[in-house]
Structures are given as C-alpha cells and as structure tokens.
Write a protein that holds these residues in place. Structure first.
Motif, PDB file in Angstrom:
ATOM      1  N   ALA A 188      56.881 -97.040 -34.905  1.00 17.20           N
ATOM      2  CA  ALA A 188      55.512 -97.727 -33.842  1.00 17.20           C
ATOM      3  C   ALA A 188      54.523 -98.353 -34.599  1.00 17.20           C
ATOM      4  CB  ALA A 188      54.559 -96.218 -33.734  1.00 17.20           C
ATOM      5  N   ALA A 189      54.130 -98.618 -35.700  1.00 16.40           N
ATOM      6  CA  ALA A 189      53.819 -99.022 -36.529  1.00 16.40           C
ATOM      7  C   ALA A 189      54.007-100.748 -36.446  1.00 16.40           C
ATOM      8  CB  ALA A 189      52.930 -98.815 -37.731  1.00 16.40           C
ATOM      9  N   ARG A 190      55.407-100.850 -37.388  1.00 16.80           N
ATOM     10  CA  ARG A 190      55.972-102.365 -37.446  1.00 16.80           C
ATOM     11  C   ARG A 190      56.244-102.947 -36.539  1.00 16.80           C
ATOM     12  NH1 ARG A 190      60.111-102.686 -41.691  1.00 16.80           N
ATOM     13  NH2 ARG A 190      59.108-100.696 -42.617  1.00 16.80           N
ATOM     14  N   PHE A 191      56.359-101.948 -35.364  1.00 13.66           N
ATOM     15  CA  PHE A 191      56.630-102.725 -34.301  1.00 13.66           C
ATOM     16  C   PHE A 191      54.990-103.052 -33.135  1.00 13.66           C
ATOM     17  CE2 PHE A 191      56.535-101.936 -28.740  1.00 13.66           C
ATOM     18  CZ  PHE A 191      57.779-103.352 -28.726  1.00 13.66           C
ATOM     19  N   VAL A 192      54.101-103.098 -33.481  1.00  9.99           N
ATOM     20  CA  VAL A 192      53.214-103.320 -32.501  1.00  9.99           C
ATOM     21  C   VAL A 192      52.983-104.827 -33.430  1.00  9.99           C
ATOM     22  CG1 VAL A 192      50.538-103.955 -32.624  1.00  9.99           C
ATOM     23  CG2 VAL A 192      52.302-101.868 -32.075  1.00  9.99           C
ATOM     24  N   THR A 193      53.445-104.484 -35.112  1.00  9.30           N
ATOM     25  CA  THR A 193      53.204-105.677 -35.731  1.00  9.30           C
ATOM     26  C   THR A 193      54.473-107.340 -35.291  1.00  9.30           C
ATOM     27  OG1 THR A 193      51.869-104.860 -37.741  1.00  9.30           O
ATOM     28  CG2 THR A 193      53.043-106.801 -38.096  1.00  9.30           C
ATOM     29  N   LYS A 194      55.263-106.626 -35.565  1.00  6.77           N
ATOM     30  CA  LYS A 194      56.480-107.295 -35.355  1.00  6.77           C
ATOM     31  C   LYS A 194      56.247-108.041 -33.529  1.00  6.77           C
ATOM     32  CE  LYS A 194      59.411-108.931 -36.987  1.00  6.77           C
ATOM     33  NZ  LYS A 194      59.375-110.149 -37.647  1.00  6.77           N
ATOM     34  N   LEU A 195      56.147-106.889 -32.776  1.00  5.35           N
ATOM     35  CA  LEU A 195      55.832-107.692 -31.297  1.00  5.35           C
ATOM     36  C   LEU A 195      54.750-108.857 -31.650  1.00  5.35           C
ATOM     37  CD1 LEU A 195      57.594-107.230 -28.676  1.00  5.35           C
ATOM     38  CD2 LEU A 195      55.154-105.723 -28.238  1.00  5.35           C
ATOM     39  N   ILE A 196      53.933-108.770 -32.152  1.00  4.05           N
ATOM     40  CA  ILE A 196      52.420-109.502 -31.761  1.00  4.05           C
ATOM     41  C   ILE A 196      53.035-110.325 -32.449  1.00  4.05           C
ATOM     42  CG2 ILE A 196      50.225-110.413 -32.915  1.00  4.05           C
ATOM     43  CD1 ILE A 196      50.053-107.602 -32.942  1.00  4.05           C
ATOM     44  N   ASP A 197      54.078-110.745 -33.422  1.00  7.07           N
ATOM     45  CA  ASP A 197      54.449-111.666 -33.923  1.00  7.07           C
ATOM     46  C   ASP A 197      55.257-112.765 -33.389  1.00  7.07           C
ATOM     47  OD1 ASP A 197      52.428-111.821 -36.810  1.00  7.07           O
ATOM     48  OD2 ASP A 197      54.412-110.644 -37.554  1.00  7.07           O
ATOM     49  N   LEU A 198      55.682-111.735 -32.704  1.00  3.07           N
ATOM     50  CA  LEU A 198      57.558-112.692 -31.886  1.00  3.07           C
ATOM     51  C   LEU A 198      56.994-113.230 -30.640  1.00  3.07           C
ATOM     52  CD1 LEU A 198      59.545-109.810 -31.619  1.00  3.07           C
ATOM     53  CD2 LEU A 198      59.734-112.111 -32.639  1.00  3.07           C
TER      54      LEU A 198
ATOM     55  N   SER B 122      46.703-105.286 -29.047  1.00  2.00           N
ATOM     56  CA  SER B 122      45.990-105.916 -29.482  1.00  2.00           C
ATOM     57  C   SER B 122      47.395-106.874 -29.592  1.00  2.00           C
ATOM     58  CB  SER B 122      46.244-106.251 -31.588  1.00  2.00           C
ATOM     59  OG  SER B 122      45.038-105.403 -31.481  1.00  2.00           O
ATOM     60  N   ILE B 123      48.325-106.324 -28.832  1.00  3.80           N
ATOM     61  CA  ILE B 123      49.642-107.057 -28.122  1.00  3.80           C
ATOM     62  C   ILE B 123      49.462-107.971 -26.617  1.00  3.80           C
ATOM     63  CG2 ILE B 123      51.970-106.614 -26.785  1.00  3.80           C
ATOM     64  CD1 ILE B 123      51.832-103.984 -28.671  1.00  3.80           C
TER      65      ILE B 123
ATOM     66  N   PRO C 167      53.569-106.761 -46.697  1.00  7.16           N
ATOM     67  CA  PRO C 167      53.121-107.409 -45.563  1.00  7.16           C
ATOM     68  C   PRO C 167      55.026-107.907 -45.342  1.00  7.16           C
ATOM     69  CG  PRO C 167      51.174-107.279 -46.666  1.00  7.16           C
ATOM     70  CD  PRO C 167      52.733-106.856 -47.654  1.00  7.16           C
ATOM     71  N   SER C 168      55.610-109.110 -46.772  1.00  6.76           N
ATOM     72  CA  SER C 168      56.574-109.343 -46.420  1.00  6.76           C
ATOM     73  C   SER C 168      58.126-108.626 -45.919  1.00  6.76           C
ATOM     74  CB  SER C 168      56.830-109.607 -47.438  1.00  6.76           C
ATOM     75  OG  SER C 168      57.739-109.444 -49.415  1.00  6.76           O
ATOM     76  N   ASP C 169      57.520-107.327 -46.366  1.00 10.76           N
ATOM     77  CA  ASP C 169      58.944-106.398 -46.653  1.00 10.76           C
ATOM     78  C   ASP C 169      58.578-106.076 -45.262  1.00 10.76           C
ATOM     79  OD1 ASP C 169      60.703-106.394 -48.169  1.00 10.76           O
ATOM     80  OD2 ASP C 169      59.276-103.992 -49.122  1.00 10.76           O
ATOM     81  N   TYR C 170      57.730-105.899 -44.312  1.00 15.44           N
ATOM     82  CA  TYR C 170      57.026-104.820 -43.381  1.00 15.44           C
ATOM     83  C   TYR C 170      57.334-106.315 -41.749  1.00 15.44           C
ATOM     84  CZ  TYR C 170      54.672-102.425 -39.469  1.00 15.44           C
ATOM     85  OH  TYR C 170      54.394-101.926 -38.758  1.00 15.44           O
TER      86      TYR C 170
END
Length: 280
Positions: free
Chosen positions: A21-31, A63-64, A274-277
């Motif tokens: 879930a945490a990875r998804f939130v961060t990735k979606l914000i970036d995308l 934040s999304i 962060p780089s891995d995430y």
C-alpha cells in the motif's frame, strides 16, 4: 519485454499489505506527476483486498490526485451488482468508498443483473477498454496491475488447463466453466497483462508456495498461468515468508518500506531506501 522478476519477501501478510500500500501511494503520486494520469487494474482475493484497505488507511492516501486515476479490474465474478462476492463490491468497501475519485473514473465489469449475457458483457468491457486506448489501442496504457495468484497458479480468471491463458485475439474473455464458483466470470487476457508497465503480484500463505516457485521457474503458462505475468517495465512478486518457501535466495530482494513523512504504523518497519522504493 523485460524478463526481470523480483520477489520481495515480508515477514507476514499484515506487513505485506502495508508495504504494498505504501509503495503504491508513492508510485502513483510519481506517475501522475510525470504522466498527468494513471490507469490501475485492481484484483480481488483476501490479500488484494487487504492491500486496498491499507491504502484507504494510509495517512498519505489523500496526497494522490484521485481525479487523475482510473480504476479497472482484472477479472470479476458473474454476479449481481452489489453482491458481496464481487471484486468490485469488496474494493468499494475497502477503498473506493473512502476516496475522492470521480464515479466516471471507476470502471467495473458488467453485472449479471444488467440485462447482458456473459459473452455480450465481455464485449462491452472490451469496448470500454478501447474507449480509453491511445492512438487506436485496444486498451489504456496500464501503469500498475495488481494480480493475485491462486494455489493452482491462476491469475485473474485465467485457470490452468482451460482455454483462457492461451487467448491472444481479445482483451476480455467470458469464462463459462470456472473451476472456482461461480462458474461464470469475466477476465482480462494475457496480452493485456503483458502490455502493462508494472505487474504487481501479491500473495501470501504456504498454499501459494508451489505456484510461485513454478511461475518463477517459467513453467508453461497453460499449466501455470502466473508464469505468463510480465510487465513491460517491472514484474514484482510481493509475498510473505510462507509463500516464499520455494523461492531461491538469488531471486529474493530485501523489501523496503516507507516511513518518511508518513505516520509510522506497526506494519511499517523502519528501513527505507528511496531509490529502491520508487523504482517498482
């Protein structure tokens, strides 16, 4: 197409759900920041729904920019709208009802009480996919697709030793003889899965270990449909230690977790790179 498959092993399913879930939130914000929108495919199953619930409870959920997100499903049971066993119903309860996403951005499969036969419902969903395809594509450019994996190795409603995993001329199929009830289902096909940028497979439990091992060994997709799951940019298996029993150490990647500005929860260990995430 990439053949890179990574396996992120978590100590238990609660940690697994929270980490994804945490990875998804961060990735979606970036995308969304990079592309302006993101099309995401959801899955059902107990772990898949736990991930959606963890997203709903994330302090970073809002934040999304949910106006820029479109939600789709990888498969669905042929049941009436609102039935508790529909993936859509469970996803609404776990996540969708808690976020500010426009109703028109949510794209569930047709339901059995809406006046369509199963085959016509498959055609209707294929048309909906095509409506959002770019430059004449048959479906949107999916940024992330969640998939569960059954003990038999099935993904979506593509079951072993059935025609579904071998269909290559359609984006959506009607399944009339599912080995799991109900017999009627709708499913995306392997070509759509393999056109997705990031395929995230989420599974937990010792009963999933043999299927995971066979998928990583690149078994015949006709017998182990999960072996066909490949993203164009990345393919990640998010698993717990029980499901990882048959995974070689060489394929395991230590998981990383978000702790950053988010509130720390008991499912969030304190290590994070962060780089891995962000690369997933």
């Amino acid at each position: 197409m990439t053949t890179d498959r990574r396996v992120l092993v978590h100590p238990d399913r609660a940690t697994l759900a929270g980490s994804v879930a945490a990875r998804f939130v961060t990735k979606l914000i970036d995308l969304i920041d990079d592309e302006g929108e993101a099309h995401v495919v959801l899955t059902g199953g107990s772990v898949g729904i736990e991930v959606l619930a963890a997203i709903a409870h994330s302090p970073a959920r809002d934040s999304i920019d949910w106006d820029a997100v479109h939600l789709w499903w990888g498969d669905e049971r042929w049941l009436p709208r609102g039935d508790a066993d529909r993936n859509e119903t469970q996803a609404r309860t776990a996540l969708i009802d808690h976020i500010a996403i426009p109703a028109e951005n949510v794209h569930p499969f047709p339901a059995s009480d809406e006046g369509l036969e199963l085959d016509a419902a498959a055609e209707a969903y294929a048309a909906e996919l095509a409506r959002f395809g770019r430059d004449g594509a048959e479906h949107p450019r999916f940024a992330i697709m969640f998939l569960g994996v059954g003990p038999d190795g099935h993904i979506a409603s593509l079951f072993p030793e059935r025609p579904g995993p071998l269909v290559s001329d359609r984006t959506v199929i009607a399944v009339h003889d599912s080995p799991k009830p109900p017999a009627g289902r709708l499913s995306l096909t392997v070509p759509v899965i393999r056109a997705t940028e990031r395929v995230w497979l989420v599974l937990a439990g010792a009963d999933k270990a043999p299927a995971l091992g066979l998928a990583l060994a690149e078994a015949d997709p006709a017998s182990v449909p999960a072996a066909a799951a490949l993203g164009t940019k990345r393919t990640v298996f998010f698993v717990d230690t029980e499901a990882a029993a048959d995974v070689p150490e060489s394929l395991r990647t230590p998981p990383s977790y978000w702790t950053g500005a988010m509130e720390t929860h008991d499912w969030m260990p304190s290590s994070w790179e962060p780089s891995d995430y962000r690369r997933s």
